[in-house]
Structure formats: C-alpha cells, structure tokens
Design a protein around this motif. Sequence first.
Motif, PDB file in Angstrom:
ATOM      1  N   GLU B 124     -11.903  -8.534 -30.442  1.00  0.00           N
ATOM      2  CA  GLU B 124     -11.290  -9.870 -30.536  1.00  0.00           C
ATOM      3  C   GLU B 124     -10.890 -10.168 -31.981  1.00  0.00           C
ATOM      4  OE1 GLU B 124     -13.585 -13.397 -29.866  1.00  0.00           O
ATOM      5  OE2 GLU B 124     -11.892 -14.428 -28.962  1.00  0.00           O
ATOM      6  N   ILE B 127      -7.594  -8.750 -32.391  1.00  0.00           N
ATOM      7  CA  ILE B 127      -6.504  -9.368 -31.630  1.00  0.00           C
ATOM      8  C   ILE B 127      -6.029 -10.662 -32.293  1.00  0.00           C
ATOM      9  CG2 ILE B 127      -5.949 -10.515 -29.440  1.00  0.00           C
ATOM     10  CD1 ILE B 127      -7.816  -8.543 -28.041  1.00  0.00           C
ATOM     11  N   THR B 128      -6.986 -11.435 -32.774  1.00  0.00           N
ATOM     12  CA  THR B 128      -6.624 -12.765 -33.297  1.00  0.00           C
ATOM     13  C   THR B 128      -7.133 -12.966 -34.711  1.00  0.00           C
ATOM     14  OG1 THR B 128      -6.750 -15.128 -32.849  1.00  0.00           O
ATOM     15  CG2 THR B 128      -8.707 -13.847 -32.298  1.00  0.00           C
ATOM     16  N   ASP B 129      -6.443 -13.861 -35.437  1.00  0.00           N
ATOM     17  CA  ASP B 129      -6.931 -14.191 -36.770  1.00  0.00           C
ATOM     18  C   ASP B 129      -7.345 -15.659 -36.860  1.00  0.00           C
ATOM     19  OD1 ASP B 129      -4.485 -15.277 -36.546  1.00  0.00           O
ATOM     20  OD2 ASP B 129      -3.605 -14.309 -38.314  1.00  0.00           O
ATOM     21  N   GLU B 130      -7.392 -16.302 -35.694  1.00  0.00           N
ATOM     22  CA  GLU B 130      -7.829 -17.714 -35.700  1.00  0.00           C
ATOM     23  C   GLU B 130      -9.100 -17.864 -34.852  1.00  0.00           C
ATOM     24  OE1 GLU B 130      -5.254 -20.373 -33.519  1.00  0.00           O
ATOM     25  OE2 GLU B 130      -4.315 -18.666 -32.524  1.00  0.00           O
TER      26      GLU B 130
END
Lengths: 444, 226
Positions: B124, B127-130
């Motif tokens: 995860e 996949i995301t940076d937030e």
Amino acid sequence: MGKKKLLYSILFTGVGIMLAVILLFSKEKQEGIPTFRERHGSLALSGEWLNTKKVIEGLLAQLRKNPDDYKAMLQLAQAYIQEARITGDHAYYDKASLELLDRILAKEKNNFDARCCKATVLLSQHHFTEALEEAKTAQKLNEHSAFIYGLLCDAQLELGNYDEAVKMSDKMISMRPDIRSYSRVSYLREIHGDMPGAIEAMKLAVAAGYPGLEQTEWSRMILAHLYENTGMPDSAEQQYKIALAERPDYAFAVAGLGRAARMKGNFKEAIAQYEKAKDMIIEYAFSDDLTDLYLLNNEKAKSAASAEKVIAMLGPGSDDESEEGHGHYADRELAYAYLKTGNTDKALEHALTEYGRRPMNIDACEALAWVCYKRSEFAEANKLINTAMRTNSQNPVLLCRAGLIKIKAGEQAAGIALVKKAAELNPFMDPLLKKEAAPYLASK
Amino acid sequence: MNLPDTRPVYGKPLILLFILCMIILPVSLQAHAIDLSRFSRTEIGSMYFELGFTHIIPLGLDHILFVICIFLLNPKLKPVIWQATAFTVAHSITLGLSMYEVIVLPAHIVEPIIALSIVFIAVENMITDELKPSRIIVVFIFGLIHGMGFASVLTDLGLPQKEFVTALVTFNAGVELGQIAVIIGAWLLVGVWFSKKSWYHKRVVMPISLVIAVVALWWTIERVFF
C-alpha cells in the motif's frame, strides 16, 4: 485515480488469496519425537533394558503413525523419566520428557497425568518453585490422587516449607501407604532429628517395594545411608549387598560398597568400587566422592583432576536455561565442588544463587554457611547454620560443620559439643571433615 | 531526462545481505525454560518488560518492519501517533484476551497472517503517497493479529501464576517501548532528513517498501509451507 483503484483491487485480491492459502494449507509444524539413547556397559546387558527398549520402540512407532496419540506420548515421557533415573542421563531425558509433556499439555491442558509428570521432571531439574505451581495445578484437577501429595510434599520440602511438607506427607500416607509415601515420611523424620523413626519408615518403604526394581533399591540405598549416619556401617554394607543381589550392577550399591570400604579406612578398595560405579552410569556424586578418596589415598593430582571433572559435569551448562543447556539447577553441588578446588569466590557465587532460590531450605543454608566458613566469614556462617539446624536434624555432617562454624564464631562450648555429638553419632564420618574437627574432639 | 545512477557499487550486495539477514533473523527466536515463580514482583516486572522490549528489538524483525511501514508513508508526528495508538490498542486487546484464553488462534495461522499484514502495508505504501483515514482501521485490524502473535511468544516464555497480570502488563509495556524506539530510530534516520523532500516517496518509501514487501512475502510463504 483509475490506476490506483486497479492496484488496490489487485492488492486486496492478492491478500485475500494468500489469506485463503494460509487458512487452507498452514498446518501445525510437527517436530520430531525425541528418541531414546542406547544404554552402554553392564546396563545394556540386563533383560530389563531389552524389554524397556522394545516398549519405547513400540511407542515411537505408534507416534510416527499418529503424532497426535497423546496417550502414547505420555507413556513415552514416563519411560524417559524412568530412563533418566536408571542411566543418570538426566541432561538428555529430562529435556526429552519435558518436550513431550509440553506438547501434550498444549493440546490437553487438563491432562492430570501429564501435569504430574511435568512436576516430577521439574523436581528432578531442581526447579522447585515451578514444580510446586505445576503440582498445585494438578491438584486442582484431581484431589484424590496420593501421588500429587507426594509431589507437593517434595516441592514444599525443597523450598524449606517443612510444616507444609509434613501436612502433604501425612495426607499422602493416609491415602496410600506405599514405598513412595513411606520414603517421604522417613526423610521428614530424618531432617527433624528422629533417626530411629526415619529408619523404621524406610524399612517399611523397602518392604513395600518389589525387590530389584530401581525404586525399591534406591529406597534401600537411603536406608543404608541412614544406617551410616547413625554409626551402623555393617548394617549399611549389608543393605548394599542385598541391593546388588536383587539388582546386579546397581551403580549406587557398588558405590555404597566403596563407602563401606572408606569407613574401614581401606581407601584403595573404596576407589576401585567408586571407579567401577562411575563407569556404569552418569553420576557426578561418584566423581565427587572420588575427589576426596584420591586425596585420602595421597593421590593429589588425581584428586584435583577429579574435582575439575565434577565441575565440568555440573557446569557451565548445568545452570544454562537456554535450549543448549540442560536446565538443571546444580548450584549447591557446584558450590561444594568449587570448595574442593579452593575457588571460594565461585563457590560463594553458586551458594548464593542456590540460597536466593530457596532461602528457607536447610541444605541451601548449610551450603552457604559452609562456604562462608571457608572464606572466614564466621558471623555470617553462624547465622546461616542456625537456620540450617532449625529442624533439629541430627545429620552428623551438618552437626560437625555447625560445630566448627560456632567455634570460629566465638561460641566455643556450643561448637565443641556439636562436633563431639557428630562424632558420637557417626564415628565413621567423612575422614576429611573429621580431620578438620580433630583438635576439638580431643578437647575437654 | 533520466538521472544518472549515483548509487555506490556495493549497494546491491548490501541490499541482498540485508534481505538475507531479515529472512534468517526471526528463526533465532527461542523459548526459554526458566523457573519463574522464584522471582519477586519487581523482578518479574523488569524481566517481562525486558522480554517485551527484546521481542521487538532485536528479535521481532517482523514487528519492526510493520512499524517502519506504518511510519514510512507519512513520517509526521500526528499520523504516526494515530497509527501507533491504533496498533497498540489493538494488540493490547488481543494479547490480553489470548492470555486469558478468551480467544485462541493457533500460531501456524497467526504467524503467516502477521507476515501478510506487512506485505499489505508495504505494498500500500507503494501504491499511494497519501494517508487515508481507512489506514488507521487497517492498522487496527492488523494490530489485533499481531497481539495474538505476542501472546504466542508470551505463552512459550511462560507466565508465573502469581504475577500473571504484572508479567502481562510489563511485557506489553516493553513491546510499546520497543515500538517507540523503532519509530524514533526511523525518524532520526529517515524522517528528519528526507520526509519533506519532493522525491521522498519515490526514492525512499518505494524502495524500502519493496524490499520489506519481498521479505514479508517470503516469510508468509515460509511460515505456511516450510
């Protein structure tokens, strides 16, 4: 955004699949069943070993076929406990039986027999407080077993809770008067100074056992020791001879004959018997006695080598609680062993460790007191020896040590009286100790 | 324009060595057979506190990697505290319930799921940076599983009957301190220097998470099949 959603979908799907794989395929890892060790020398020649081996092999085969056969696993653990007694290989068999028992208890935590066996092994390893807890847990499962009161008695006794030990022993013998309960009564009488009572109870124990069985002959050894401690070496020697007739090549009886020879001053014969016993089973006490015997026979180099051997047998693995160590607490024994090498610092270290574990136990107090005496810390030794003598034990070695300590601590009259009493109770006492007490035995 | 590869030549072998160490280390955790009941309450407390701490540092590499993953995505105080609190509350619940045998899940199920939880968080991170609020729920759920892992270790170590609660609480406290130490260590090594850089996610979070995901995936497979 669309790409991220897709990646999240893949992640959740992948994790979901993995989760399903875990639930479907992850099985409990079955470790191998600890196997037995071949006996060597005369122990391997007896018919008893052939039968025992056959039974153990049968149990191992059953467990290979069905690793969840906890009944067979318990029987195997019991067989290993017995093998430890017979071969003296506690280092291996105690660990092996504990492994099996823990495996059973992980699945059947209310298995009374497994709990009792675990307490037995813990006692053998000198993990007394832990053994007491285990025995108490077992007691909650079955209050009507005499055996559990024996275990409670042993643990309380070793921890120095003597009143509680007497209660447990009384309870045990009222439920089942047999070799095990009579033996405990005997020991309790002995440490409370009732030597005739102790001998009487141990005679009953021997009579209650089947001649030739290890437990019976072990009781006979204790009876012989009682005779020795009351100045009856001939009766003791007779018991050793009976034991050898009933159980040929019984190492403790062979060593007993060695002790009888030592009492007669025949050190060469004593050494020969002890060396024979030493080759039969693993038992540090034989080498420990040999250390003294070599010294008495003016073989100083051999004595020093034997003392080092005792330390090697007892440590450093002895107090190592890791997987590699065998988990036996042997600090009291190590304290005495280090005294024989003259290393009083190490002796103190081990005696203190033992004392820390069971400060109310008379043997632990005696060991620390004796180490303090050897370090010329007489006031501290005197305090400790008073605790060691609080049950009124009439063990000549204890009395002699107490006397020597008291003399040095300034209680001259009381000390000399104790030394004389020790010599009177057992004129054939350990010659090295007697030599130390000699100047006071002659005094008026 | 592609940036030149400025990594030193020993970079790859070091990464391989790091992966190898991470694969091997958890195996070295061994149970001990200690006579517990001879110790006083204070001794038990300090002993179990130490055991809790050492179960994270240095023995609990899987838990360390999980905490690092939590930290990496957004190495700021507030989000890290929120996630760490969720993790702590969750594992404390299941640790307590497992030790009192209210819930029982076998180790051969718990251990691979712990490894899988690391894979999930690490992937995860890639996949995301937030940091989404749902992350806290995920961390809480995985915390529940990790708590059962701690319980399994504590059962192997053995708990003294007389000082059961003391041992349980101090072990948990030791685990907490271990986790805080990991977070502080990660913050000092990475957070202080790189967290505000524009390339933080690409050059720090991505490669570290990738390595952790690979290792954790191997652990998952190993714990199921080997």
